[in-house]
Write a protein that holds these residues in place. Sequence first.
Motif, short mmCIF file in Angstrom:
data_model
loop_
_atom_site.label_atom_id
_atom_site.label_comp_id
_atom_site.label_asym_id
_atom_site.label_seq_id
_atom_site.Cartn_x
_atom_site.Cartn_y
_atom_site.Cartn_z
N GLN A 74 -13.19 -11.77 -0.94
CA GLN A 74 -13.77 -11.56 -2.28
C GLN A 74 -13.67 -10.11 -2.73
O GLN A 74 -14.55 -9.58 -3.39
N VAL A 75 -12.57 -9.46 -2.34
CA VAL A 75 -12.29 -8.11 -2.82
C VAL A 75 -11.37 -8.27 -4.03
O VAL A 75 -10.18 -8.60 -3.89
N GLU A 76 -11.91 -8.06 -5.19
CA GLU A 76 -11.16 -8.26 -6.42
C GLU A 76 -10.76 -6.92 -7.01
O GLU A 76 -11.26 -5.87 -6.64
N GLY A 77 -9.84 -6.95 -7.95
CA GLY A 77 -9.49 -5.75 -8.68
C GLY A 77 -8.48 -4.86 -8.00
O GLY A 77 -8.26 -3.72 -8.44
N VAL A 78 -7.82 -5.33 -6.92
CA VAL A 78 -6.82 -4.52 -6.24
C VAL A 78 -5.85 -5.46 -5.53
O VAL A 78 -6.23 -6.54 -5.08
N TYR A 79 -4.58 -5.07 -5.47
CA TYR A 79 -3.61 -5.83 -4.69
C TYR A 79 -2.48 -4.91 -4.25
O TYR A 79 -2.25 -3.85 -4.85
N LEU A 80 -1.80 -5.31 -3.17
CA LEU A 80 -0.63 -4.58 -2.70
C LEU A 80 0.61 -5.16 -3.35
O LEU A 80 0.72 -6.39 -3.52
N ARG A 81 1.55 -4.29 -3.72
CA ARG A 81 2.79 -4.70 -4.36
C ARG A 81 3.97 -4.13 -3.60
O ARG A 81 4.07 -2.91 -3.40
N LEU A 82 4.88 -4.98 -3.17
CA LEU A 82 6.09 -4.52 -2.50
C LEU A 82 7.06 -3.96 -3.53
O LEU A 82 7.44 -4.65 -4.47
N VAL A 83 7.46 -2.69 -3.36
CA VAL A 83 8.37 -2.07 -4.33
C VAL A 83 9.76 -1.80 -3.75
O VAL A 83 10.70 -1.51 -4.49
N GLY A 84 9.91 -1.87 -2.42
CA GLY A 84 11.23 -1.62 -1.85
C GLY A 84 11.27 -1.88 -0.36
O GLY A 84 10.24 -1.87 0.33
N VAL A 85 12.47 -2.15 0.15
CA VAL A 85 12.71 -2.31 1.58
C VAL A 85 13.92 -1.47 1.95
O VAL A 85 14.75 -1.13 1.10
N GLY A 86 14.03 -1.13 3.23
CA GLY A 86 15.15 -0.34 3.69
C GLY A 86 15.41 -0.57 5.16
O GLY A 86 14.61 -1.20 5.86
N VAL A 87 16.55 -0.07 5.64
CA VAL A 87 16.95 -0.24 7.04
C VAL A 87 17.41 1.11 7.58
O VAL A 87 18.12 1.86 6.89
N SER A 88 17.00 1.40 8.82
CA SER A 88 17.37 2.65 9.49
C SER A 88 17.94 2.33 10.87
O SER A 88 17.53 1.34 11.50
N PRO A 89 18.86 3.15 11.38
CA PRO A 89 19.39 2.90 12.73
C PRO A 89 18.41 3.27 13.85
O PRO A 89 18.66 2.93 15.01
N HIS A 90 17.33 3.93 13.54
CA HIS A 90 16.42 4.45 14.56
C HIS A 90 15.47 3.36 15.06
O HIS A 90 14.81 2.69 14.26
N ASN A 91 15.37 3.22 16.39
CA ASN A 91 14.48 2.23 16.96
C ASN A 91 13.89 2.73 18.30
O ASN A 91 14.20 2.20 19.37
N PRO A 92 13.02 3.73 18.25
CA PRO A 92 12.36 4.17 19.50
C PRO A 92 11.31 3.19 19.99
O PRO A 92 10.84 3.29 21.12
#
Length: 497
Positions: A197-215
Amino acid sequence: MHKKRFFTSSFAALCLFSAAVHGQSSSAHQEYLQFAQNDHGEVRLDDGRTLYYTVKSRSLENGVEVIRAQVDDPTLADFVDYSSFIITLDHTKQEMSGYLETGSGQFRLQRPLDKSENVFWRRIQPPKMEDRILKNLDTGFMGRLNQEAVGEKDASGRYVIDVFIGFSEQAAQDVGNINTEAQMYVETVNEALNNSQVEGVYLRLVGVGVSPHNPGVVTSVLQDGKEWFKDDIARYAPDLIGLVQRPTDAPGSAGGWGYVPGDIVVIGAPWPGAYRHEVGHNVGGMHCKSEGDTGYNYGFSVRQGRGTAQCGNDLSYYSSPLVMDDEGNVLGTTHSQDMARLWRERSAAMSANRIHTVPFPGEGGWPLTLQAEDYLQFSDTTAGNQGGAYRSDDVDIEATSDSGGGYNVGWISDGEWLAYSANIPAAGEYVISYRVASPSGGGRIQFEKQGGSPVYGGVDVPPTGGWGNWTTIQHTVNLPARPAKYCSGDEKRRLQP
């Protein structure tokens, strides 16, 4: 608007371990078609159970269809309004991601090597959590959080927290479709907010990406990741950054890490539920409350296997004393376990972490009018609001005598500034207009990029004959196609091409 309360910066981890896989399955294409075409159907779990789902809603986000559904889970039979099943579909590639939570475990869609191979809903064991404390070295971020903010809202009046998700190449191989996967992560948070019941806010995905780094899922990723994806961060201006890694055996590995508070998390690709938990850390949440802990930023657990996002992460809830589970148990306490309250208090500040560059739905109309009193950030040399109106920070605001009513900012001293969000649609010349009042003049308004450089221009404030005598002044500036931050001024500012 009251002052926000912010907690000591720290660092927290979520450790998870996957379970063995067995059970019935169908082809990836059949599974996709079922959810694409039917609002009712069955889900076969790797523990041998078959559950039936009913779609509650469908929406389109970034070209991905988001499905929220309920399942007939007998262990949550009386949870009438509880939604715990998220499916994201890419209709172009006919691919999907899915995350299901039941009263006896969490499940995710197993990715096949190709569309002809069988898929199944694989169980993920409940997470094992441990805290580690590390002070946030980003003093600028901490300063912004501790400053009252109007926040960034869309046309519906809700705060929008923009998210970027960056995958390592190995993690991208593991999850398959990074667009459906990233959208699924974001929706796990939105669903928990809705359930709580948390109203008045939401998360919006604006972009994705890929990197070669995987530690791996280690703390160094939280520092290094911003460098790996610096161009994407500059382009999308996310308020929150999520990084996804293939787990390794590196020392300090966990299921997820996130600053408390902060704007970046890292999770392991096998554990999508970790994202909801780590974002809770970014907002300022800790884990389960222990004896001697103070504050209300803790998760809540009824018992083993019945914990909210920060305390067990078994249910799609953030702790709240206003919400009950299907057994009638209240999922929080007002004095110490109320993550829903923390989300409400911090939504504005989190949404204003960076000035958005991806237009909100329905945004983009010009000319653009910005109200002086609706700043995102400020610097004021005197304590308190001398005008006593509208906001309770140190900016001086009073009811205005200008036509149209509203408020004006006054009592402005040298060096004070106010920051605003404006998406500049194209590089070129723009006319910046201000409404000002001053008995004797002598002041000057400077228009600059966030951070103070470059300075795009300035204009002198003329005498208008009194504090209640308003006039419009303007100047022409050359702007790049990006957000800007500008400083000082009196009441209404009008930005038009």
